[in-house]
Design an enzyme around this catalytic site. Structure first.
Site, PDB file in Angstrom:
ATOM      1  N   HIS A  82       0.845  -1.198   0.000  1.00  0.00           N
ATOM      2  CA  HIS A  82       0.000   0.000   0.000  1.00  0.00           C
ATOM      3  C   HIS A  82       0.872   1.237   0.000  1.00  0.00           C
ATOM      4  O   HIS A  82       1.818   1.339   0.769  1.00  0.00           O
ATOM      5  CB  HIS A  82      -0.910   0.028   1.234  1.00  0.00           C
ATOM      6  CG  HIS A  82      -1.741   1.280   1.286  1.00  0.00           C
ATOM      7  ND1 HIS A  82      -2.893   1.422   0.545  1.00  0.00           N
ATOM      8  CD2 HIS A  82      -1.556   2.453   1.924  1.00  0.00           C
ATOM      9  CE1 HIS A  82      -3.387   2.628   0.752  1.00  0.00           C
ATOM     10  NE2 HIS A  82      -2.598   3.281   1.579  1.00  0.00           N
ATOM     11  N   ASP A 161     -15.520   2.796   7.623  1.00  0.00           N
ATOM     12  CA  ASP A 161     -14.452   3.720   7.228  1.00  0.00           C
ATOM     13  C   ASP A 161     -14.945   4.719   6.190  1.00  0.00           C
ATOM     14  O   ASP A 161     -14.607   5.900   6.252  1.00  0.00           O
ATOM     15  CB  ASP A 161     -13.244   2.945   6.688  1.00  0.00           C
ATOM     16  CG  ASP A 161     -12.181   3.894   6.138  1.00  0.00           C
ATOM     17  OD1 ASP A 161     -11.636   4.670   6.942  1.00  0.00           O
ATOM     18  OD2 ASP A 161     -11.943   3.895   4.921  1.00  0.00           O
ATOM     19  N   ARG A 168     -14.973  12.928   8.607  1.00  0.00           N
ATOM     20  CA  ARG A 168     -13.716  13.577   9.024  1.00  0.00           C
ATOM     21  C   ARG A 168     -13.321  14.673   8.055  1.00  0.00           C
ATOM     22  O   ARG A 168     -12.795  15.710   8.435  1.00  0.00           O
ATOM     23  CB  ARG A 168     -12.598  12.525   9.125  1.00  0.00           C
ATOM     24  CG  ARG A 168     -12.744  11.618  10.342  1.00  0.00           C
ATOM     25  CD  ARG A 168     -11.878  10.372  10.207  1.00  0.00           C
ATOM     26  NE  ARG A 168     -10.491  10.710   9.955  1.00  0.00           N
ATOM     27  CZ  ARG A 168      -9.661   9.961   9.216  1.00  0.00           C
ATOM     28  NH1 ARG A 168     -10.076   8.822   8.668  1.00  0.00           N
ATOM     29  NH2 ARG A 168      -8.416  10.343   9.031  1.00  0.00           N
ATOM     30  N   SER A 183      -7.789   3.647   9.450  1.00  0.00           N
ATOM     31  CA  SER A 183      -8.535   3.712   8.193  1.00  0.00           C
ATOM     32  C   SER A 183      -7.809   2.914   7.102  1.00  0.00           C
ATOM     33  O   SER A 183      -8.400   2.051   6.436  1.00  0.00           O
ATOM     34  CB  SER A 183      -8.683   5.183   7.778  1.00  0.00           C
ATOM     35  OG  SER A 183      -9.064   5.318   6.434  1.00  0.00           O
ATOM     36  N   LYS A 187      -8.769  -1.243   5.548  1.00  0.00           N
ATOM     37  CA  LYS A 187      -9.044  -1.572   4.149  1.00  0.00           C
ATOM     38  C   LYS A 187      -8.137  -2.703   3.648  1.00  0.00           C
ATOM     39  O   LYS A 187      -8.578  -3.584   2.905  1.00  0.00           O
ATOM     40  CB  LYS A 187      -8.874  -0.324   3.277  1.00  0.00           C
ATOM     41  CG  LYS A 187     -10.072   0.634   3.457  1.00  0.00           C
ATOM     42  CD  LYS A 187      -9.927   1.898   2.639  1.00  0.00           C
ATOM     43  CE  LYS A 187      -9.045   2.898   3.333  1.00  0.00           C
ATOM     44  NZ  LYS A 187      -9.470   4.296   3.239  1.00  0.00           N
TER      45      LYS A 187
HETATM   46  N1  URA Z   1      -6.242   7.746   3.440  1.00  0.00           N
HETATM   47  C1  URA Z   1      -7.126   6.888   3.987  1.00  0.00           C
HETATM   48  O1  URA Z   1      -7.450   5.861   3.401  1.00  0.00           O
HETATM   49  N2  URA Z   1      -7.639   7.169   5.193  1.00  0.00           N
HETATM   50  C2  URA Z   1      -7.316   8.280   5.871  1.00  0.00           C
HETATM   51  O2  URA Z   1      -7.820   8.467   6.949  1.00  0.00           O
HETATM   52  C3  URA Z   1      -6.411   9.181   5.289  1.00  0.00           C
HETATM   53  C4  URA Z   1      -5.882   8.875   4.060  1.00  0.00           C
END
Ligand code: URA
Ligand code: CA
Length: 436
Positions: A82, A161, A168, A183, A187
């Site tokens: 990632h 999320d 947010r 977050s 994923k």
């Molecule tokens: N990228 C994400 O996937 N989540 C966040 O909270 C910030 C950047």
């Protein structure tokens, strides 16, 4: 349990129990907890932070808020990579076929999304015929046979999320390390990763501009991964300027092909070898990092990395002959040079702004509805530290419009040339090791 008590507890700097965290995540996902209470809690987390245990619990509650991909029918250790994002980051296109050629299973679920250029799927669609509309059985079969396949995002992954991230975004609570780290990790875990290699970017073009913040974010994600039983490590890499030369969809596919041939840009090649070595090592395909790197270098040299890319494209309907004949990729109507206005050394290439220029050409989406032009984009001719003479090309612009005065101005503003010699930036700023 009452949400107001959970908010009060975090407001006062106390640690939430796993049950309290799960109560919040479940309730917010199903709508029984309203936005105003969720925003109060995220703001309290912003100021009070979260312990390591709370971060791991928040991550797993978000994983459990939706579907989880089961990759158990795929043989081997599924290592996902990632990247925290950047400009012209062609690493995913290179790394997939590269590590697959060494036997690491690459079961990639990918998206489109907003940005300077398209997502991985958009880029791959520059290859005529290539598609990601395959079902799960086909996906599993392809990864087992070829060691690599890409499928479009399906199902309902981490709905908690999705909802929290949107909230947010409008409540000034994006920039909280525990919230960002959970977050991102939720994923990866929901998508079925057994192990994760993180590429945390740092510098002007990155989400985290300061090295200290990038290190803190990397450490937070590594800790979460290891605390929930996924081997995880991070590389901190430079994004003070775009990575490689190409920024644009077809142009990045061409750049990936060059890199798999061993003829790619130095920085992109080095970063792929570094990240790739960690992936091969975590997948158990090499005993040491040095050995992993040797294997990667040898599959580039003997052509098997390139063959793995061809096989991958062909198996998903793509015309694999583009690998030998890249002129078959979409081409823009106009190819123009941005000429240097003075002699000197390139001292700055503001990655964000260069990305914006590429987006204005049509390489990326400004809104979800925008159409991408796969042919257009930029090729940097100079990088930071390079000597340049007046009249030499700084950037080659691939455009389908003749009216690109704005793009040119943006590029002149983002590429600074000085009289004094400048050093090229360091590419790898450090590593965060897995904590076993
Ligand atoms: N990228 C994400 O996937 N989540 C966040 O909270 C910030 C950047
Ligand atoms: Ca690039």
């Amino acid at each position: 349990m009452r949400m107001v008590d959970v908010i009060e507890k975090k407001r006062d700097g106390k640690e939430l129990t796993p049950e309290e965290i799960n109560y919040f995540v479940e309730g917010y996902t199903d709508g029984s907890i309203p936005d105003y209470q969720a925003s109060a809690l995220t703001m309290a987390i912003f100021f009070q932070g979260m312990s390591e245990r709370e971060r791991a619990d928040l991550t797993m509650s978000m994983v459990q808020s939706g579907d989880q991909i089961d990759l158990s029918a795929i043989e081997g250790v599924k290592v996902d990579k990632h990247s925290t994002g950047g400009v012209g980051d062609t690493t995913t296109l290179v790394l997939g076929p590269l590590v697959a050629a060494v036997g690491v299973p690459v079961a990639k679920m990918s998206g489109r999304g907003l940005g300077h250029t398209g997502g991985t799927i958009d880029k791959l669609e520059a290859v005529p015929g290539f598609h990601v509309e395959i079902d799960n059985d086909e996906f599993t079969r392809l990864v087992n046979e070829n060691k690599i396949a890409v499928i479009g995002q399906s199902g309902n992954l981490t709905p908690a999320d999705k909802k929290l991230y949107s909230l947010r975004d409008v409540t000034a609570t994006v920039n909280s390390i525990p919230l960002i780290a959970s977050s991102i990790m939720s994923k990866k875990i929901a998508a079925g990763a057994d192990a994760v290699v993180l590429d945390v970017k740092t510098g002007a073009g990155a989400f985290m501009k300061e090295l200290g913040d990038s290190q803190e974010l990397a450490q937070a994600m590594v800790n979460i991964g290891n605390n929930v039983g996924r081997r995880t490590m991070a590389v901190i890499s430079d994004m003070s300027q775009p990575l490689g030369f190409a920024i644009g969809n077809a142009l990045e596919v061409k750049e990936a092909i060059d890199t798999l041939k061993g003829e790619g840009p130095e920085d992109l090649t080095e970063l792929c070898l570094t990240l790739g070595s960690h992936m091969v090592y975590l997948a158990g395909k090499a005993a040491t990092l040095e050995q992993a790197r040797e294997k990667l270098v040898s599959v580039i040299k003997d052509g098997s990395a390139l063959n793995s890319f061809k096989l991958f494209l062909k198996s998903q309907g793509g015309d694999e002959s583009v690998v030998d004949e890249p002129e078959k990729l979409p081409k823009a109507a106009h190819v123009l040079e941005l000429e240097a206005k003075e002699d000197g050394y390139v001292s700055e290439i503001i990655a964000d702004a260069v990305g914006t220029a590429a987006m204005w050409l049509g390489a990326g989406r400004a809104t979800k509805e925008s159409e991408i032009d796969l042919a257009v984009g930029l090729e940097l001719r100079k990088k930071i530290g390079d000597k340049v003479q007046k009249g030499e090309s700084l950037v080659t612009i691939h455009s389908n419009s003749e009216d690109i005065a704005d793009v040119k101005n943006k590029l002149y503003e983002s590429i600074k040339v000085t009289k004094n010699k400048v050093d090229a930036p360091v590419l790898i700023h450090g590593e965060i090791k897995e904590t076993k």
